[in-house]
Design a protein around this motif. Structure first.
Motif, PDB file in Angstrom:
ATOM      1  N   TRP A 145       0.837  -1.195   0.000  1.00 46.32           N
ATOM      2  CA  TRP A 145       0.000   0.000   0.000  1.00 46.32           C
ATOM      3  C   TRP A 145       0.872   1.244   0.000  1.00 46.32           C
ATOM      4  CZ3 TRP A 145      -0.260  -3.418   4.296  1.00 46.32           C
ATOM      5  CH2 TRP A 145       0.516  -3.033   5.392  1.00 46.32           C
ATOM      6  N   HIS A 146       0.213   2.364  -0.301  1.00 47.39           N
ATOM      7  CA  HIS A 146       0.875   3.669  -0.281  1.00 47.39           C
ATOM      8  C   HIS A 146      -0.149   4.698   0.186  1.00 47.39           C
ATOM      9  CE1 HIS A 146       3.694   6.802  -1.439  1.00 47.39           C
ATOM     10  NE2 HIS A 146       2.658   7.460  -1.923  1.00 47.39           N
ATOM     11  N   PHE A 147       0.303   5.664   0.978  1.00 42.12           N
ATOM     12  CA  PHE A 147      -0.564   6.728   1.473  1.00 42.12           C
ATOM     13  C   PHE A 147      -0.171   8.053   0.794  1.00 42.12           C
ATOM     14  CE2 PHE A 147       0.008   4.364   5.756  1.00 42.12           C
ATOM     15  CZ  PHE A 147      -0.868   3.364   5.375  1.00 42.12           C
ATOM     16  N   THR A 148      -1.138   8.754   0.251  1.00 44.54           N
ATOM     17  CA  THR A 148      -0.932  10.091  -0.289  1.00 44.54           C
ATOM     18  C   THR A 148      -1.741  11.049   0.572  1.00 44.54           C
ATOM     19  OG1 THR A 148      -0.679   9.209  -2.532  1.00 44.54           O
ATOM     20  CG2 THR A 148      -1.173  11.566  -2.317  1.00 44.54           C
ATOM     21  N   LEU A 149      -1.057  11.970   1.253  1.00 41.39           N
ATOM     22  CA  LEU A 149      -1.738  12.938   2.112  1.00 41.39           C
ATOM     23  C   LEU A 149      -2.046  14.194   1.311  1.00 41.39           C
ATOM     24  CD1 LEU A 149      -0.457  10.982   4.165  1.00 41.39           C
ATOM     25  CD2 LEU A 149      -0.298  12.921   5.702  1.00 41.39           C
ATOM     26  N   VAL A 150      -3.288  14.646   1.420  1.00 40.33           N
ATOM     27  CA  VAL A 150      -3.745  15.811   0.672  1.00 40.33           C
ATOM     28  C   VAL A 150      -4.327  16.804   1.667  1.00 40.33           C
ATOM     29  CG1 VAL A 150      -5.252  16.634  -1.164  1.00 40.33           C
ATOM     30  CG2 VAL A 150      -4.338  14.297  -1.264  1.00 40.33           C
ATOM     31  N   GLN A 151      -3.747  18.006   1.690  1.00 35.94           N
ATOM     32  CA  GLN A 151      -4.266  19.071   2.546  1.00 35.94           C
ATOM     33  C   GLN A 151      -3.773  20.402   2.007  1.00 35.94           C
ATOM     34  OE1 GLN A 151      -2.960  18.138   6.505  1.00 35.94           O
ATOM     35  NE2 GLN A 151      -0.831  17.988   5.940  1.00 35.94           N
ATOM     36  N   GLY A 152      -4.323  21.473   2.508  1.00 31.87           N
ATOM     37  CA  GLY A 152      -3.905  22.799   2.053  1.00 31.87           C
ATOM     38  C   GLY A 152      -4.078  22.949   0.550  1.00 31.87           C
ATOM     39  N   GLU A 153      -3.022  23.413  -0.122  1.00 33.52           N
ATOM     40  CA  GLU A 153      -3.046  23.610  -1.578  1.00 33.52           C
ATOM     41  C   GLU A 153      -3.283  22.291  -2.318  1.00 33.52           C
ATOM     42  OE1 GLU A 153      -3.321  25.395  -5.089  1.00 33.52           O
ATOM     43  OE2 GLU A 153      -3.270  26.440  -3.158  1.00 33.52           O
ATOM     44  N   GLY A 154      -2.920  21.193  -1.702  1.00 33.33           N
ATOM     45  CA  GLY A 154      -3.146  19.881  -2.318  1.00 33.33           C
ATOM     46  C   GLY A 154      -4.620  19.607  -2.582  1.00 33.33           C
ATOM     47  N   ALA A 183     -13.264  17.944   3.764  1.00 34.85           N
ATOM     48  CA  ALA A 183     -12.460  17.759   4.979  1.00 34.85           C
ATOM     49  C   ALA A 183     -11.123  18.456   4.782  1.00 34.85           C
ATOM     50  CB  ALA A 183     -12.244  16.275   5.256  1.00 34.85           C
ATOM     51  N   PRO A 184     -10.456  18.836   5.867  1.00 33.68           N
ATOM     52  CA  PRO A 184      -9.164  19.503   5.730  1.00 33.68           C
ATOM     53  C   PRO A 184      -7.999  18.558   5.430  1.00 33.68           C
ATOM     54  CG  PRO A 184      -9.785  19.364   8.033  1.00 33.68           C
ATOM     55  CD  PRO A 184     -10.953  18.853   7.241  1.00 33.68           C
ATOM     56  N   LEU A 185      -8.218  17.258   5.563  1.00 30.60           N
ATOM     57  CA  LEU A 185      -7.173  16.269   5.283  1.00 30.60           C
ATOM     58  C   LEU A 185      -7.814  15.064   4.610  1.00 30.60           C
ATOM     59  CD1 LEU A 185      -4.314  14.941   5.614  1.00 30.60           C
ATOM     60  CD2 LEU A 185      -5.116  14.136   7.851  1.00 30.60           C
ATOM     61  N   ILE A 186      -7.189  14.621   3.538  1.00 33.43           N
ATOM     62  CA  ILE A 186      -7.596  13.377   2.889  1.00 33.43           C
ATOM     63  C   ILE A 186      -6.360  12.495   2.809  1.00 33.43           C
ATOM     64  CG2 ILE A 186      -8.566  12.282   0.831  1.00 33.43           C
ATOM     65  CD1 ILE A 186      -9.756  15.047   0.107  1.00 33.43           C
ATOM     66  N   ILE A 187      -6.502  11.263   3.253  1.00 36.25           N
ATOM     67  CA  ILE A 187      -5.452  10.277   3.054  1.00 36.25           C
ATOM     68  C   ILE A 187      -5.957   9.334   1.966  1.00 36.25           C
ATOM     69  CG2 ILE A 187      -4.023   8.454   4.049  1.00 36.25           C
ATOM     70  CD1 ILE A 187      -4.433   9.802   6.796  1.00 36.25           C
ATOM     71  N   ILE A 188      -5.283   9.354   0.841  1.00 33.65           N
ATOM     72  CA  ILE A 188      -5.633   8.456  -0.260  1.00 33.65           C
ATOM     73  C   ILE A 188      -4.791   7.200  -0.084  1.00 33.65           C
ATOM     74  CG2 ILE A 188      -5.716   8.145  -2.755  1.00 33.65           C
ATOM     75  CD1 ILE A 188      -5.666  11.265  -2.952  1.00 33.65           C
TER      76      ILE A 188
END
Length: 182
Positions: free
Chosen positions: A45-54, A86-91
């Motif tokens: 697996w791999h986690f991509t964190l998305v927040q702010g400008e992301g 949401a302010p944070l997404i973990i894909i």
């Protein structure tokens, strides 16, 4: 909250706002994802964190993918707003390994990551919801997120502070889901 209470009361909450978990809380959420059952210790697996400008970038990726299928402005606007739930997404995506452990088991392990991280977020007082949908299976989105074509997006884990507390869902009885082999 003890582990029994956590496991018996956890529920998804899509009504999320700032603040998102950070620092030690985020560390614990990601670490929980790494503790799941992993046949063969493959870490598929791999986690991509998305927040702010992301979140803006993810919105662009989503809209670009949907524009290839439709020009329906209402659908495009809904798609454009998805990342801002949401302010944070973990894909969580798979990183399938060539191994005797079947691909299906590796997919299940990646799914367990999402579940473990959602449980940890809940235990830390955050709200979270695991979403999938058509953009989980979209090759344009996978390409934009650097997910290999042969891999899968298991889900988008939206995490934040609950802006609206949901009433507790009634417990589902397990009796209709169980048989006993005697």
């Amino acid at each position: 909250m003890n582990s029994t209470e956590l496991l018996l009361t956890r529920q998804s909450n899509p009504h999320l706002c700032e603040p998102a978990p950070a620092g030690e809380d985020l560390h614990n959420i990601l670490s929980a994802g790494m503790r799941v059952p992993d046949h063969g210790a493959l870490t598929p697996w791999h986690f991509t964190l998305v927040q702010g400008e992301g979140l803006n970038k993810l919105s662009e990726y989503f809209v670009n993918a949907v524009q290839l299928q439709t020009d329906d402005e209402a659908k495009l606007e809904k798609t454009r707003n998805m990342p801002f739930r949401a302010p944070l997404i973990i894909i969580v995506s798979t990183k399938y390994q060539e191994h005797k452990v079947p691909k299906q088991e590796q997919l299940v392990a990646a799914g367990c990551c999402v579940h473990a991280m959602q449980m940890m977020a809940f235990s830390l007082g955050f709200g979270a919801v695991w979403r999938t949908g058509e953009l989980s299976y979209n090759n344009s989105v996978k390409y934009a997120l650097n997910v290999d074509r042969q891999d899968d997006i298991v889900g988008y884990l939206y995490i934040g502070t609950e802006k609206k507390v949901r009433p507790a869902k009634p417990a589902k009885p397990y009796e209709g889901c169980v048989t006993y082999l005697k």
